[in-house]
Design a protein around this motif. Structure first.
Motif, mmCIF file in Angstrom:
data_model
loop_
_atom_site.group_PDB
_atom_site.id
_atom_site.type_symbol
_atom_site.label_atom_id
_atom_site.label_comp_id
_atom_site.label_asym_id
_atom_site.label_seq_id
_atom_site.Cartn_x
_atom_site.Cartn_y
_atom_site.Cartn_z
ATOM 1 N N UNK A 1 0.857 -1.191 0.000
ATOM 2 C CA UNK A 1 0.000 0.000 0.000
ATOM 3 C C UNK A 1 0.894 1.243 0.000
ATOM 4 N N UNK A 2 0.754 2.053 -1.042
ATOM 5 C CA UNK A 2 1.660 3.178 -1.237
ATOM 6 C C UNK A 2 1.707 4.139 -0.055
ATOM 7 N N UNK A 3 0.520 4.424 0.504
ATOM 8 C CA UNK A 3 0.501 5.399 1.591
ATOM 9 C C UNK A 3 1.333 4.907 2.780
ATOM 10 N N UNK A 4 1.322 3.593 3.012
ATOM 11 C CA UNK A 4 2.114 3.055 4.131
ATOM 12 C C UNK A 4 3.603 3.296 3.887
ATOM 13 N N UNK A 5 4.016 3.132 2.641
ATOM 14 C CA UNK A 5 5.425 3.353 2.313
ATOM 15 C C UNK A 5 5.776 4.830 2.466
ATOM 16 N N UNK A 6 4.877 5.696 1.991
ATOM 17 C CA UNK A 6 5.173 7.131 2.055
ATOM 18 C C UNK A 6 5.235 7.613 3.484
ATOM 19 N N UNK A 7 4.315 7.116 4.326
ATOM 20 C CA UNK A 7 4.317 7.545 5.730
ATOM 21 C C UNK A 7 5.653 7.258 6.392
ATOM 22 N N UNK B 1 7.851 7.458 -5.664
ATOM 23 C CA UNK B 1 8.478 7.372 -4.339
ATOM 24 C C UNK B 1 9.758 8.190 -4.233
ATOM 25 N N UNK C 1 -9.300 1.036 3.678
ATOM 26 C CA UNK C 1 -7.939 0.852 4.175
ATOM 27 C C UNK C 1 -6.919 1.568 3.283
ATOM 28 N N UNK C 2 -7.101 1.440 1.963
ATOM 29 C CA UNK C 2 -6.086 1.961 1.029
ATOM 30 C C UNK C 2 -6.263 3.461 0.781
ATOM 31 N N UNK D 1 -5.683 2.837 -6.786
ATOM 32 C CA UNK D 1 -4.775 1.893 -6.136
ATOM 33 C C UNK D 1 -5.543 0.693 -5.590
ATOM 34 N N UNK E 1 -4.968 -3.178 -6.763
ATOM 35 C CA UNK E 1 -4.592 -4.235 -5.827
ATOM 36 C C UNK E 1 -5.626 -5.359 -5.789
ATOM 37 N N UNK F 1 4.122 10.066 13.225
ATOM 38 C CA UNK F 1 4.799 9.580 12.019
ATOM 39 C C UNK F 1 6.118 10.312 11.851
ATOM 40 N N UNK F 2 6.335 10.906 10.680
ATOM 41 C CA UNK F 2 7.619 11.581 10.458
ATOM 42 C C UNK F 2 7.709 12.973 11.105
#
Lengths: 351, 557
Positions: free
Chosen positions: A264-270, B13, B76-77, B82, B86, B490-491
């Motif tokens: 899941x892209x958002x998980x990677x971005x977070x 990314x 969830x997503x 996306x 998936x 988070x970040x």
């Protein structure tokens, strides 16, 4: 006998009164049966522990030799009597030594899956299907969006990135037990012949895998002065280290993370991940569904993860399905009894 | 399609511009025609097909996946394309045997099919493609057909990557770009040195603009005021207006941003007016501004016009677009760029006068004899001729009177002399990790000013900045953040801030506007860190009233 008489959920985890034992208990108990060595399943402080030889050894490596009062090793497939019940351990394909636990009582067969996967893993025994009446499954990736691609494809992407960015260090976040060693083995299978560098906290478990006869090639623990020279190299570290000062002195690091969550892209971005690698040691949605049906079970209990979707699906298949809502699992990253990070790796600002 | 999908995936990314460039250049080098050409078209927004609607995609997935499982997954997503990528069920393994004889789906097939197929066929075609692709391929396809790639690549960056194949500058690509069309076989052949430069046949081509260097007051000492002409630097948007006639004799008018992205469609009112100018063809370099009753509106007003996807008649009437011209690059077949600025200026003045078009006017020359005169004008544009438009002046442009028009940013002929930035002392509240070389460093800071809250004095965030500091200062701030963290999201880390504890940052910014989107009610333009005020107690940082006062003062000017 009904399964609900045989096994109950308690604050300490799944409990079998007839045999007076817990499975993967969350707090110290008299007798613990442990499926595998991840810290959320294998905790220190029990009076006695029954597990595979490898799992016992892993607990010793992680928590020191005195992690339990007494230990007993179970070979895969060996039938062990406990107070009139029979228990047996069967490969789960999750990490080295991981097992499903089968409990039999008066013709009723219950299999507790622990964490498992069906995909090939060169570092542990493959999952063995155990037919049963009641299957107690994990559901870490219990949503149909989770379908793990072939791990070799993801490794190829990592190698490709090292080629394209030869001056950047590729830091791969991976759980210290199992995932890290699987990645090393997969890199070797893909023809990666360079040394593989690891974070200090991974050394003991990696050396243990090597002693168990798993060939990982040349694995070097990273030292401080070496870091700036590791452009184009693969460095495997715990996921949390990607965000720590430790990662800083590498040349323009590419943060990668090997996990099923990376689907899941958002998980990677977070997480600030730039190269997500979808490599998981858990069953994906298709494997969960396929396995549940293949056990021939009539009843499904779901321990932890995305229970709702899996229970919904199983009900549609005519199974009696219910979620157990066990909490405290699925946090492999929290390395509870891991020794403190050696001082040269530590983030001085955090101490 | 697979290679293109992998490229989009990596780009999505990758935060660093240079690394994005390398990913694209690597792709363009190693991918054959016409695939790479269609990829370039997708990245530059040059694909002309009608985009698919989300409803179509929902309908397709609802035929294949249990609605409860779809709902849980989407929840969830969080992104429709996306989720569908998936969830899409792989065709059954037994049936796939037949599919294996087919070549993999090519991007060129997708683009050419979409251009020719009707709306009714789309669901069937799309389903067949989704069956043939893997997850990343499905994700890329859905992003492509819904028209929202969102991988952080501008058309300019994609063209730069093409240029990098053969050592060509992006401006060289721009010069020929508007005469080309997908899949750009002739462009790649030229860049790779296999064929001659493609002939520009575009009746209204973009011309890469000339840009200015910032000037410091110290630089002025060695320059002679007589060599230069001065104009106001308008706080609008650089705009090139180009007109000509196509092969059939039809009028073509295009408006381009500084980077060569066409935005004619956003300003139909302006385009309509300028299409009728009395010239066979022309290319004007100027500033896009909003004028109300002859007064130039501040940038925040212009922004409201820009932020619309579709422009209504009312919107156009409320925000009338206007071009203030400062250069004439060509007229009636003659290229003026090799002429000196003063000659081009004479031609421009004559042309604008002849046009007599209310939506087009001249950017006035600011008269000055000495640098002191000019410094005074810069300090107070209102008294130096800008009058009511002074609020939209962000500085002075200096152009050598003998300068020819050179694309890019040559050193020497043109300078920009911005007005002094505003400063405010604010307290650091949150910090976020950066990317690339700054990854693992807390390098993006949110800061706030004091105001009277319900429970006494409180800080309200006024902006975010990540530039203006040296590497050494970055390390100091990073250490400060790590040592003073009170919360993690988070970040993002929240740092300690109160009347007694907190770090004051002196923030420089170019302008300020009212904002309903910000809690503080104001928004800063180009905020950056000017100084770290280790010495200043947090309670002595500025109050929000200081900023509000600044705004009112500008409004009344």
């Amino acid at each position: 006998m009904r399964a609900s008489d045989l096994l109950k959920t308690t604050p300490a985890g799944l409990y079998c009164a007839a045999g007076d034992f817990h499975i993967d208990p969350l707090r110290p108990v008299k007798r613990a049966l442990i499926t595998h060595g991840h810290s959320d399943h294998a905790r220190a402080g029990h009076e006695s522990v029954l597990a595979t030889r490898e799992t016992l050894a892993i607990m010793g490596v992680r928590c020191g030799p005195d992690f339990a009062g007494a230990t007993q090793a179970a070979a895969y497939g060996e039938r062990i009597g406990i107070d009139g019940l029979t228990v047996s351990f069967h490969p789960a394909g999750h990490v080295l030594g991981s097992a499903q636990i089968c409990v039999e009582a008066k013709g009723l067969r219950v299999v507790i899956s622990g964490d498992y996967k069906r995909a090939r893993d060169p570092t542990c025994a493959p999952f063995e299907l155990v037919p049963c009446d009641v299957f107690i499954s994990e559901a870490t990736f219990g949503l149909p969006v989770f379908r793990h691609p072939d791990a070799a494809h993801e490794i190829a992407r990592l190698i490709d990135s090292c080629r394209l960015f030869p001056e950047r260090a590729h830091l791969v976040g991976a759980y210290s037990l199992g995932k890290a060693q699987r990645i090393m083995a997969l890199l070797r299978e893909a023809g990666w012949q360079r040394p593989i560098y690891i974070h200090g906290t991974m050394e003991k478990l990696t050396r243990f895998y090597e002693r168990e006869g798993i060939d990982l090639g040349e694995v070097i623990r990273v030292t401080g002065p070496e870091r700036p020279k590791l452009g184009g190299e693969v460095v495997i570290c715990p996921p949390s280290a990607l965000q720590e000062l430790w990662s800083r002195r590498f040349p323009e690091p590419v943060p990668a993370f090997a996990s099923g969550w990376m689907r899941v892209r958002a998980r990677a971005r977070q997480r600030g991940v730039e190269l997500p690698l979808v490599i998981s040691d858990h069953a994906d949605w298709d494997e969960l569904c396929e396995t549940i049906l293949a056990t021939g079970c009539s009843e499904l209990w779901v321990t932890h993860g995305e229970e709702d979707a899996l229970v919904h699906w199983a009900s549609g298949q005519g199974l009696a399905a219910r979620p157990l809502h066990l909490i405290g699992y699925g946090e492999e990253e929290v390395e509870a009894c891991e020794p403190a990070i050696p001082s040269d790796e530590a983030d001085p600002a955090l101490i | 399609m697979n290679r293109f999908a992998e490229l989009l995936d990596r780009l999505s990314f990758e935060p660093s511009r240079n690394n994005k460039l390398r990913l694209m250049t690597d792709y363009f080098r190693s991918t054959p025609d016409p695939e790479r050409g269609y990829a370039l078209a997708a990245l530059t927004g040059a694909l002309g097909f009608q985009h698919a609607k989300p409803g179509l995609i929902r309908a397709l997935i609802s035929e294949r996946v249990d609605p409860t499982l779809f709902y849980m997954s989407y929840d969830y997503v969080g992104d429709l394309s996306e989720t569908v990528a998936l969830l899409w069920p792989e065709p059954a393994a037994t049936a796939a045997g037949a599919g294996h004889n087919r070549p993999p789906l090519a991007l060129s097939e997708v683009v050419t099919t979409l251009a020719t197929s009707g709306k009714l066929d789309l669901p069937r075609i799309l389903a067949r493609w989704l069956d043939a692709l893997d997850e990343i391929g499905r994700w890329a396809l859905l992003k492509l057909i819904t028209g929202s790639l969102r991988v952080g690549v501008s058309a300019r960056l994609a063209k730069t990557a093409v240029g990098d194949i053969g050592g060509k500058q992006p401006n060289e690509i721009e010069e020929v770009w508007h005469g080309l069309s997908p899949p750009y076989i002739d462009l790649f052949a030229w860049v790779e040195g296999r064929e001659a430069r493609p002939e520009a046949t575009d009746p209204a081509p973009f011309r890469p603009p000339m840009l200015a260097h910032p000037i410091e007051e110290a630089d002025l000492a060695v320059l002679n005021p007589e060599d230069f002409s001065a104009e106001w630097k308008w706080d609008g948007i650089r705009m090139q207006v180009v007109a000509g006639h196509d092969a059939t004799g039809k009028r073509v008018l295009r408006m381009f941003s500084r980077t060569g992205e066409e935005n004619t469609h956003a300003f139909p009112d302006l385009a309509e007016a300028l299409a009728h100018l009395p010239a066979q063809d022309f290319a004007i370099d100027g500033e896009l501004l909003i004028l109300r009753e002859g007064r130039v509106q501040p940038f925040s007003i212009l922004q409201q016009r820009l932020n619309r996807k579709a422009v209504s008649a009312k919107h156009m009437a409320d925000f009338p677009a206007h071009v203030r011209a400062y250069d004439l690059l060509s007229l009636n077949g003659e290229d003026f760029r090799p002429f000196a600025f003063c000659d081009r200026r004479k031609r421009l003045e004559a042309f604008v006068a002849e046009c007599n078009e209310p939506r087009l006017d001249l950017s006035p020359i600011v008269p000055f004899k000495s640098w002191e005169d000019l410094a005074a004008a810069r300090a107070d544009p209102a008294s130096a001729g800008a009058e009511a438009d002074a609020a939209a002046v962000e500085g002075i442009m200096l152009k050598r009177v003998d300068s020819i028009y050179v694309p890019g940013r040559p050193k020497g002929p043109w300078y920009k002399w911005k007005r002094d930035p505003f400063n405010v002392d604010a307290v650091m509240m949150y910090a976020q990790r950066g990317h690339g070389k700054r990854s693992s460093f807390y390098s993006d800071y949110t800061f706030g000013c004091w105001r009277e809250g319900e429970n006494g004095e409180e800080l309200v965030p006024i902006g975010k900045a990540y530039s203006g500091i040296t590497d050494e200062e970055l390390a100091q701030l990073d250490r400060y953040v790590r040592n003073h963290t009170i919360n993690r999201f988070g970040p993002v880390r929240e740092v300690e801030y109160s009347r007694d504890k907190g770090l004051v940052l002196e923030i420089a910014f170019e302008g300020i506007n009212w904002s309903s989107r910000h809690k503080s009610g104001v928004a800063l333009r180009f905020p950056r860190i000017n100084r770290i005020r280790w010495d200043k107690p947090a309670k002595d940082a500025d109050r929000i009233e200081v900023l509000e006062g600044l705004l009112r003062q500008r409004e009344s000017a």
